[in-house]
Design a protein around this motif. Structure first.
Motif, PDB file in Angstrom:
ATOM      1  N   ARG A   1       0.833  -1.210   0.000  1.00 49.89           N
ATOM      2  CA  ARG A   1       0.000   0.000   0.000  1.00 49.89           C
ATOM      3  C   ARG A   1       0.866   1.258   0.000  1.00 49.89           C
ATOM      4  N   LEU A   2       1.985   1.193   0.697  1.00 49.42           N
ATOM      5  CA  LEU A   2       2.883   2.349   0.738  1.00 49.42           C
ATOM      6  C   LEU A   2       3.500   2.586  -0.645  1.00 49.42           C
ATOM      7  N   ILE A   3       3.877   1.514  -1.321  1.00 50.47           N
ATOM      8  CA  ILE A   3       4.433   1.635  -2.673  1.00 50.47           C
ATOM      9  C   ILE A   3       3.405   2.273  -3.609  1.00 50.47           C
ATOM     10  N   TYR A   4       2.157   1.782  -3.554  1.00 48.82           N
ATOM     11  CA  TYR A   4       1.122   2.281  -4.466  1.00 48.82           C
ATOM     12  C   TYR A   4       0.665   3.692  -4.105  1.00 48.82           C
ATOM     13  N   CYS A   5       0.399   3.942  -2.839  1.00 49.92           N
ATOM     14  CA  CYS A   5      -0.166   5.239  -2.425  1.00 49.92           C
ATOM     15  C   CYS A   5       0.855   6.369  -2.438  1.00 49.92           C
ATOM     16  N   CYS A   6       2.141   6.030  -2.391  1.00 49.17           N
ATOM     17  CA  CYS A   6       3.181   7.059  -2.373  1.00 49.17           C
ATOM     18  C   CYS A   6       4.076   7.010  -3.611  1.00 49.17           C
ATOM     19  N   GLY A   7       3.804   6.082  -4.518  1.00 51.83           N
ATOM     20  CA  GLY A   7       4.612   5.995  -5.737  1.00 51.83           C
ATOM     21  C   GLY A   7       6.063   5.666  -5.468  1.00 51.83           C
TER      22      GLY A   7
ATOM     23  N   CYS B   1      -4.886 -11.598 -18.940  1.00 49.94           N
ATOM     24  CA  CYS B   1      -3.936 -10.672 -19.574  1.00 49.94           C
ATOM     25  C   CYS B   1      -2.728 -11.435 -20.100  1.00 49.94           C
ATOM     26  N   ASP B   2      -2.132 -10.908 -21.166  1.00 52.03           N
ATOM     27  CA  ASP B   2      -0.994 -11.586 -21.797  1.00 52.03           C
ATOM     28  C   ASP B   2       0.341 -10.983 -21.377  1.00 52.03           C
ATOM     29  N   LYS B   3       0.303 -10.091 -20.409  1.00 55.14           N
ATOM     30  CA  LYS B   3       1.536  -9.437 -19.957  1.00 55.14           C
ATOM     31  C   LYS B   3       1.536  -9.403 -18.435  1.00 55.14           C
ATOM     32  N   LYS B   4       2.665  -9.728 -17.834  1.00 50.94           N
ATOM     33  CA  LYS B   4       2.721  -9.792 -16.386  1.00 50.94           C
ATOM     34  C   LYS B   4       3.275  -8.497 -15.799  1.00 50.94           C
ATOM     35  N   PRO B   5       2.549  -7.879 -14.862  1.00 51.74           N
ATOM     36  CA  PRO B   5       3.071  -6.659 -14.228  1.00 51.74           C
ATOM     37  C   PRO B   5       4.161  -6.983 -13.211  1.00 51.74           C
ATOM     38  N   THR B   6       4.823  -5.949 -12.746  1.00 55.80           N
ATOM     39  CA  THR B   6       5.848  -6.080 -11.710  1.00 55.80           C
ATOM     40  C   THR B   6       5.508  -5.121 -10.579  1.00 55.80           C
ATOM     41  N   VAL B   7       6.289  -5.166  -9.512  1.00 58.01           N
ATOM     42  CA  VAL B   7       6.068  -4.251  -8.387  1.00 58.01           C
ATOM     43  C   VAL B   7       6.104  -2.797  -8.865  1.00 58.01           C
ATOM     44  N   HIS B   8       6.984  -2.507  -9.828  1.00 57.83           N
ATOM     45  CA  HIS B   8       7.132  -1.138 -10.325  1.00 57.83           C
ATOM     46  C   HIS B   8       5.844  -0.634 -10.976  1.00 57.83           C
ATOM     47  N   CYS B   9       4.986  -1.551 -11.410  1.00 59.00           N
ATOM     48  CA  CYS B   9       3.722  -1.146 -12.028  1.00 59.00           C
ATOM     49  C   CYS B   9       2.799  -0.454 -11.023  1.00 59.00           C
ATOM     50  N   LEU B  10       2.987  -0.718  -9.723  1.00 64.43           N
ATOM     51  CA  LEU B  10       2.207  -0.010  -8.702  1.00 64.43           C
ATOM     52  C   LEU B  10       2.602   1.464  -8.673  1.00 64.43           C
ATOM     53  N   ARG B  11       3.887   1.742  -8.800  1.00 58.65           N
ATOM     54  CA  ARG B  11       4.362   3.133  -8.884  1.00 58.65           C
ATOM     55  C   ARG B  11       3.827   3.779 -10.165  1.00 58.65           C
ATOM     56  N   HIS B  12       3.863   3.013 -11.241  1.00 54.03           N
ATOM     57  CA  HIS B  12       3.352   3.486 -12.528  1.00 54.03           C
ATOM     58  C   HIS B  12       1.872   3.841 -12.406  1.00 54.03           C
ATOM     59  N   ALA B  13       1.100   2.962 -11.733  1.00 57.77           N
ATOM     60  CA  ALA B  13      -0.337   3.183 -11.561  1.00 57.77           C
ATOM     61  C   ALA B  13      -0.612   4.436 -10.728  1.00 57.77           C
ATOM     62  N   PHE B  14       0.244   4.691  -9.734  1.00 55.72           N
ATOM     63  CA  PHE B  14       0.093   5.890  -8.916  1.00 55.72           C
ATOM     64  C   PHE B  14       0.201   7.153  -9.766  1.00 55.72           C
ATOM     65  N   VAL B  15       1.198   7.194 -10.654  1.00 51.51           N
ATOM     66  CA  VAL B  15       1.402   8.368 -11.509  1.00 51.51           C
ATOM     67  C   VAL B  15       0.221   8.563 -12.446  1.00 51.51           C
ATOM     68  N   ILE B  16      -0.235   7.475 -13.063  1.00 49.30           N
ATOM     69  CA  ILE B  16      -1.371   7.557 -13.991  1.00 49.30           C
ATOM     70  C   ILE B  16      -2.604   8.086 -13.276  1.00 49.30           C
ATOM     71  N   LYS B  17      -2.877   7.543 -12.082  1.00 48.08           N
ATOM     72  CA  LYS B  17      -4.055   7.958 -11.318  1.00 48.08           C
ATOM     73  C   LYS B  17      -3.969   9.435 -10.950  1.00 48.08           C
ATOM     74  N   ARG B  18      -2.792   9.873 -10.528  1.00 47.65           N
ATOM     75  CA  ARG B  18      -2.624  11.262 -10.097  1.00 47.65           C
ATOM     76  C   ARG B  18      -2.841  12.224 -11.269  1.00 47.65           C
ATOM     77  N   ILE B  19      -2.246  11.930 -12.423  1.00 47.45           N
ATOM     78  CA  ILE B  19      -2.383  12.808 -13.591  1.00 47.45           C
ATOM     79  C   ILE B  19      -3.824  12.807 -14.100  1.00 47.45           C
ATOM     80  N   ASN B  20      -4.473  11.645 -14.095  1.00 47.33           N
ATOM     81  CA  ASN B  20      -5.871  11.574 -14.529  1.00 47.33           C
ATOM     82  C   ASN B  20      -6.766  12.449 -13.657  1.00 47.33           C
ATOM     83  N   LEU B  21      -6.532  12.407 -12.359  1.00 48.29           N
ATOM     84  CA  LEU B  21      -7.345  13.215 -11.440  1.00 48.29           C
ATOM     85  C   LEU B  21      -7.133  14.704 -11.688  1.00 48.29           C
TER      86      LEU B  21
END
Length: 326
Positions: free
Chosen positions: A147-153, A247-267
């Motif tokens: 949660r810390l990785i995702y919520c804080c990027g 899905c045909d592609k496997k995410p990694t831990v870094h994808c949580l950081r990636h998701a944080f950035v996408i969510k922040r910019i979208n908002l």
């Protein structure tokens, strides 16, 4: 916390001094250290007894392995090439290639909100089956760490290396020390994440009388939780989700950081907040060199195109709709 290797070839001392100098300059240098360890073992096995990296030695080491990707080969040779440059700089003749194999371009898996919900559902359901007290403790640590990785990027290694003193729940901040590029930064926590950290700190104090100062102690509390263990657990949780089967592609831990950035910019885009004004703040928050490095995380995002279309009031006036004649 750096990964240290025992070098034992004729290049051992030179490699050790080189790695130490790079780390003193502010680089993590764990990946190059590993590849130089492999090169060290390669030289030892072939009984290389002269301190010189010839073209023949370089070529024999550079040959692509059967199960090796171009990216791995490129990383391996880049580590040796930089070491060769260092050797030449200190007066030891060494071959320096002019070109390296180009690494493969990979497009990261972009985790959707549904992916994130499914992933954390599996994290929260997890209980260690092993009758070991440390594994039971780690089951709780994973719930907070991810949660810390995702919520804080955060980067994976940044979260793993956090010390108790780096997490100030009174001021609601995380202090990241000596991260990528030897950068330090302060991250501000949202109220709910700060509350989570407060409760976790209290739980950890009861669970371990001596944590050796780590916010996420590993199986042996005198060391922090290893990055590799977090990678492995992420894969385990993701593979338990329904989405992973589709899905045909496997995410990694870094994808949580990636998701944080996408969510922040979208908002920001949805609320008409100026990205030109906010991106420098986001860049500093993430520990990037500048806004362009942060924008990289936003490429190929379908939500971006949907948002742009909704906000676009000019295109229809500049490019009129084509009328089909019967």
């Amino acid at each position: 916390m750096h990964k240290d290797f025992h070098y034992s070839s004729i290049f051992a001392d030179l490699i050790s001094v080189y790695i130490q100098s790079r780390r003193e300059a502010g680089f993590m240098f764990d990946n190059p250290a590993y590849w130089l360890f492999r090169f060290d073992q390669f030289c030892k096995a072939r009984q290389i007894d002269k301190i010189e990296i010839t073209k023949e030695l370089y070529d024999s080491w550079s040959a692509k392995q059967l199960s090796e990707s171009k990216t791995t080969q490129s990383n391996r040779l880049q580590a040796l090439r930089c070491f060769c440059i260092h050797l030449n700089a200190i007066g030891i003749p060494s071959y320096i290639p002019t070109q390296l194999p180009r690494p493969e371009k990979t497009v990261p898996y972009l985790m959707s909100d549904e992916d994130i919900r499914e992933f954390f559902k599996q994290v929260d359901l997890y209980e260690s089956a092993a009758p070991v007290k440390a594994f039971e403790r780690l089951a709780t640590e994973y719930k907070v760490l991810f949660r810390l990785i995702y919520c804080c990027g955060l980067r994976n290694n940044e979260a793993c290396a956090l010390r108790l003193t780096d997490v100030n729940t009174d001021s609601g901040t995380l202090t990241i020390i000596h991260s990528k590029g030897n950068k330090d930064r302060i991250i501000y926590l949202s109220d709910d994440v700060c509350q989570l950290c407060t409760e976790y700190k209290q739980w950890l104090k009861k669970e371990l009388s001596d944590t050796y100062g780590w916010f996420f102690p590993g199986k042996y509390p005198d060391k922090c939780i290893p990055k590799t263990s977090v990678d492995r657990k992420f894969n385990e949780f993701w593979n338990s989700t329904q989405t992973s089967r589709k899905c045909d592609k496997k995410p990694t831990v870094h994808c949580l950081r990636h998701a944080f950035v996408i969510k922040r910019i979208n908002l920001w885009m949805e609320s008409d907040t100026s990205l030109r004004m906010m991106m420098p703040y986001l860049s500093n928050y993430l520990g990037h060199k500048g806004p362009m490095e942060s924008y990289y995380y936003y490429h190929l995002v379908q939500d971006a195109f949907n948002t742009v279309r909704r906000k676009d009031t000019i295109t229809s006036r500049v490019i009129p709709e084509v009328q089909h004649e019967e």
